[in-house]
Design a protein around this motif. Structure first.
Motif, PDB file in Angstrom:
ATOM      1  N   MET A   1       0.837  -1.193   0.000  1.00  0.00           N
ATOM      2  CA  MET A   1       0.000   0.000   0.000  1.00  0.00           C
ATOM      3  C   MET A   1       0.871   1.242   0.000  1.00  0.00           C
ATOM      4  SD  MET A   1      -2.925   1.145   2.786  1.00  0.00           S
ATOM      5  CE  MET A   1      -1.715   1.222   4.117  1.00  0.00           C
ATOM      6  N   ALA A   2       0.599   2.149  -0.914  1.00  0.00           N
ATOM      7  CA  ALA A   2       1.375   3.383  -0.996  1.00  0.00           C
ATOM      8  C   ALA A   2       1.079   4.274   0.197  1.00  0.00           C
ATOM      9  CB  ALA A   2       1.041   4.114  -2.296  1.00  0.00           C
ATOM     10  N   VAL A   3       2.120   4.930   0.711  1.00  0.00           N
ATOM     11  CA  VAL A   3       1.950   5.851   1.832  1.00  0.00           C
ATOM     12  C   VAL A   3       1.459   7.193   1.291  1.00  0.00           C
ATOM     13  CG1 VAL A   3       3.113   7.075   3.703  1.00  0.00           C
ATOM     14  CG2 VAL A   3       3.748   4.708   3.179  1.00  0.00           C
ATOM     15  N   LEU A   4       0.334   7.652   1.824  1.00  0.00           N
ATOM     16  CA  LEU A   4      -0.245   8.926   1.403  1.00  0.00           C
ATOM     17  C   LEU A   4       0.145  10.034   2.370  1.00  0.00           C
ATOM     18  CD1 LEU A   4      -3.894   7.792   0.545  1.00  0.00           C
ATOM     19  CD2 LEU A   4      -2.026   8.214  -1.062  1.00  0.00           C
ATOM     20  N   GLN A   5       0.256  11.243   1.840  1.00  0.00           N
ATOM     21  CA  GLN A   5       0.446  12.433   2.664  1.00  0.00           C
ATOM     22  C   GLN A   5      -0.879  13.187   2.699  1.00  0.00           C
ATOM     23  OE1 GLN A   5       3.864  14.332   0.777  1.00  0.00           O
ATOM     24  NE2 GLN A   5       5.171  13.543   2.400  1.00  0.00           N
ATOM     25  N   ILE A   6      -1.448  13.310   3.880  1.00  0.00           N
ATOM     26  CA  ILE A   6      -2.803  13.848   4.022  1.00  0.00           C
ATOM     27  C   ILE A   6      -2.787  15.011   5.007  1.00  0.00           C
ATOM     28  CG2 ILE A   6      -5.168  13.311   4.732  1.00  0.00           C
ATOM     29  CD1 ILE A   6      -4.366  10.315   4.029  1.00  0.00           C
ATOM     30  N   GLY A   7      -3.414  16.111   4.621  1.00  0.00           N
ATOM     31  CA  GLY A   7      -3.554  17.251   5.514  1.00  0.00           C
ATOM     32  C   GLY A   7      -4.947  17.268   6.114  1.00  0.00           C
ATOM     33  N   ILE A   8      -5.047  17.544   7.401  1.00  0.00           N
ATOM     34  CA  ILE A   8      -6.340  17.672   8.071  1.00  0.00           C
ATOM     35  C   ILE A   8      -6.410  19.045   8.725  1.00  0.00           C
ATOM     36  CG2 ILE A   8      -7.875  16.785   9.858  1.00  0.00           C
ATOM     37  CD1 ILE A   8      -6.693  14.036   9.434  1.00  0.00           C
ATOM     38  N   ILE A   9      -7.353  19.848   8.287  1.00  0.00           N
ATOM     39  CA  ILE A   9      -7.547  21.183   8.832  1.00  0.00           C
ATOM     40  C   ILE A   9      -8.736  21.140   9.785  1.00  0.00           C
ATOM     41  CG2 ILE A   9      -8.063  23.588   8.282  1.00  0.00           C
ATOM     42  CD1 ILE A   9      -6.739  23.156   5.564  1.00  0.00           C
ATOM     43  N   GLY A  10      -8.442  21.298  11.064  1.00  0.00           N
ATOM     44  CA  GLY A  10      -9.471  21.188  12.097  1.00  0.00           C
ATOM     45  C   GLY A  10      -9.280  19.903  12.879  1.00  0.00           C
ATOM     46  N   LEU A  11      -8.816  20.027  14.123  1.00  0.00           N
ATOM     47  CA  LEU A  11      -8.481  18.846  14.928  1.00  0.00           C
ATOM     48  C   LEU A  11      -9.446  18.659  16.095  1.00  0.00           C
ATOM     49  CD1 LEU A  11      -4.589  19.200  14.903  1.00  0.00           C
ATOM     50  CD2 LEU A  11      -6.014  17.723  13.470  1.00  0.00           C
ATOM     51  N   GLY A  12     -10.746  18.873  15.815  1.00  0.00           N
ATOM     52  CA  GLY A  12     -11.773  18.507  16.777  1.00  0.00           C
ATOM     53  C   GLY A  12     -11.866  16.996  16.839  1.00  0.00           C
ATOM     54  N   LYS A  13     -12.935  16.473  17.414  1.00  0.00           N
ATOM     55  CA  LYS A  13     -13.053  15.021  17.579  1.00  0.00           C
ATOM     56  C   LYS A  13     -12.946  14.287  16.252  1.00  0.00           C
ATOM     57  CE  LYS A  13     -15.788  15.053  21.835  1.00  0.00           C
ATOM     58  NZ  LYS A  13     -17.094  14.692  22.455  1.00  0.00           N
ATOM     59  N   PHE A  14     -13.677  14.783  15.233  1.00  0.00           N
ATOM     60  CA  PHE A  14     -13.666  14.077  13.951  1.00  0.00           C
ATOM     61  C   PHE A  14     -12.285  14.128  13.311  1.00  0.00           C
ATOM     62  CE2 PHE A  14     -14.067  13.830   9.368  1.00  0.00           C
ATOM     63  CZ  PHE A  14     -14.810  12.676   9.210  1.00  0.00           C
ATOM     64  N   GLY A  15     -11.712  15.336  13.214  1.00  0.00           N
ATOM     65  CA  GLY A  15     -10.408  15.478  12.579  1.00  0.00           C
ATOM     66  C   GLY A  15      -9.327  14.713  13.307  1.00  0.00           C
ATOM     67  N   TYR A  16      -9.377  14.753  14.642  1.00  0.00           N
ATOM     68  CA  TYR A  16      -8.373  14.051  15.448  1.00  0.00           C
ATOM     69  C   TYR A  16      -8.426  12.542  15.200  1.00  0.00           C
ATOM     70  CZ  TYR A  16      -6.174  12.048  19.621  1.00  0.00           C
ATOM     71  OH  TYR A  16      -5.398  11.298  20.480  1.00  0.00           O
ATOM     72  N   TYR A  17      -9.625  11.952  15.288  1.00  0.00           N
ATOM     73  CA  TYR A  17      -9.729  10.496  15.129  1.00  0.00           C
ATOM     74  C   TYR A  17      -9.504  10.053  13.687  1.00  0.00           C
ATOM     75  CZ  TYR A  17     -11.128   9.951  19.963  1.00  0.00           C
ATOM     76  OH  TYR A  17     -11.136   9.939  21.334  1.00  0.00           O
ATOM     77  N   LEU A  18      -9.874  10.897  12.744  1.00  0.00           N
ATOM     78  CA  LEU A  18      -9.558  10.597  11.346  1.00  0.00           C
ATOM     79  C   LEU A  18      -8.049  10.511  11.165  1.00  0.00           C
ATOM     80  CD1 LEU A  18     -10.356  10.272   8.335  1.00  0.00           C
ATOM     81  CD2 LEU A  18     -10.296  12.774   8.172  1.00  0.00           C
ATOM     82  N   GLY A  19      -7.347  11.516  11.675  1.00  0.00           N
ATOM     83  CA  GLY A  19      -5.891  11.518  11.570  1.00  0.00           C
ATOM     84  C   GLY A  19      -5.245  10.356  12.288  1.00  0.00           C
ATOM     85  N   LYS A  20      -5.752  10.055  13.484  1.00  0.00           N
ATOM     86  CA  LYS A  20      -5.195   8.941  14.265  1.00  0.00           C
ATOM     87  C   LYS A  20      -5.340   7.629  13.516  1.00  0.00           C
ATOM     88  CE  LYS A  20      -5.484   6.790  18.844  1.00  0.00           C
ATOM     89  NZ  LYS A  20      -6.159   6.828  20.182  1.00  0.00           N
ATOM     90  N   ASN A  21      -6.503   7.409  12.924  1.00  0.00           N
ATOM     91  CA  ASN A  21      -6.713   6.169  12.165  1.00  0.00           C
ATOM     92  C   ASN A  21      -5.833   6.105  10.922  1.00  0.00           C
ATOM     93  OD1 ASN A  21      -9.037   4.320  13.210  1.00  0.00           O
ATOM     94  ND2 ASN A  21      -9.772   6.397  13.576  1.00  0.00           N
TER      95      ASN A  21
END
Length: 217
Positions: A1-21
């Motif tokens: 699986m290729a490693v993706l570089q992903i930006g998340i703007i907004g680290l509330g509950k949704f953004g935080y858990y999305l990033g963590k996963n």
């Protein structure tokens, strides 16, 4: 699986858990938020975190967030900030922009701007729960044109028969994608067509939700 570089703007509950996963899946995540507490919470979880005001176009440009393979915008209930950030990302040339919307009107405006994907998590979660409540054993309802779903079945009447004999694809238009033998904890993903099923075995099947509900395994 290729490693993706992903930006998340907004680290509330949704953004935080999305990033963590995403980090847990092996991807690199750049997180942005103006709230110092949210930035501190994410520092040891995400690959890189910045405290900045994302509605400042120059700040977005300086950290080169638009160079990421995907950028997800999840800035709470501020429609104005969400729309402005999305517009700036488009102007900066971001290739894939996914935005969390808070209403249907918000969604319409974001689509007019030309973002690649708009999602309303509460709407998606409610739809999933409704289908799972109404159809016991349903694992996930897939947002496709033909009401496609994934369901787990427990073998009873099909015991002693093989998948080849059952011919589920030809007869019912559904497909077995995984199975778990009675007493085992883990699924296998290449079902054997000529191995007899046993009572109490589990099958994971994908197909039209109505056809899945009609199956009597």
């Amino acid at each position: 699986m290729a490693v993706l570089q992903i930006g998340i703007i907004g680290l509330g509950k949704f953004g935080y858990y999305l990033g963590k996963n995403l980090v847990g899946m092996g991807h690199q995540v750049l997180g942005l938020d103006a709230d110092p507490e949210k930035v501190r919470n994410a520092q040891n979880v995400l690959t890189q975190v910045y405290q900045l005001e994302a509605s400042d176009k120059k700040a977005l440009e300086q950290i080169r967030v638009a160079d990421m393979a995907h950028v997800v915008v999840s800035v709470g209930h501020s429609m104005e900030a969400s729309i402005l950030i999305s517009l700036y990302l488009k102007e900066l040339g971001a290739s894939k922009i996914w935005v969390k919307a808070v209403s249907t009107d918000h969604e319409k405006i974001l689509r007019r701007i030309g973002v690649d994907e708009v999602f309303i998590p509460e709407r998606y979660a409610a739809k999933q729960l409704a289908h799972r409540l109404a159809n016991p054993g349903l694992i996930e309802f897939l947002p496709m044109d033909q009401q496609v779903a994934i369901k787990e079945l427990i073998v009873e009447a099909w015991a002693g028969k093989t998948l080849r004999q059952l011919a589920l694809t030809n007869t019912y238009g559904v497909q077995v994608i995984a199975y778990r033998l009675q007493g085992e904890k883990h699924y296998s993903y290449i079902p054997k067509a000529d191995e007899p099923l046993r009572q109490g075995d589990f099958l994971v099947v994908v197909g039209n939700e109505k056809k899945l509900s009609d199956l009597k395994p």
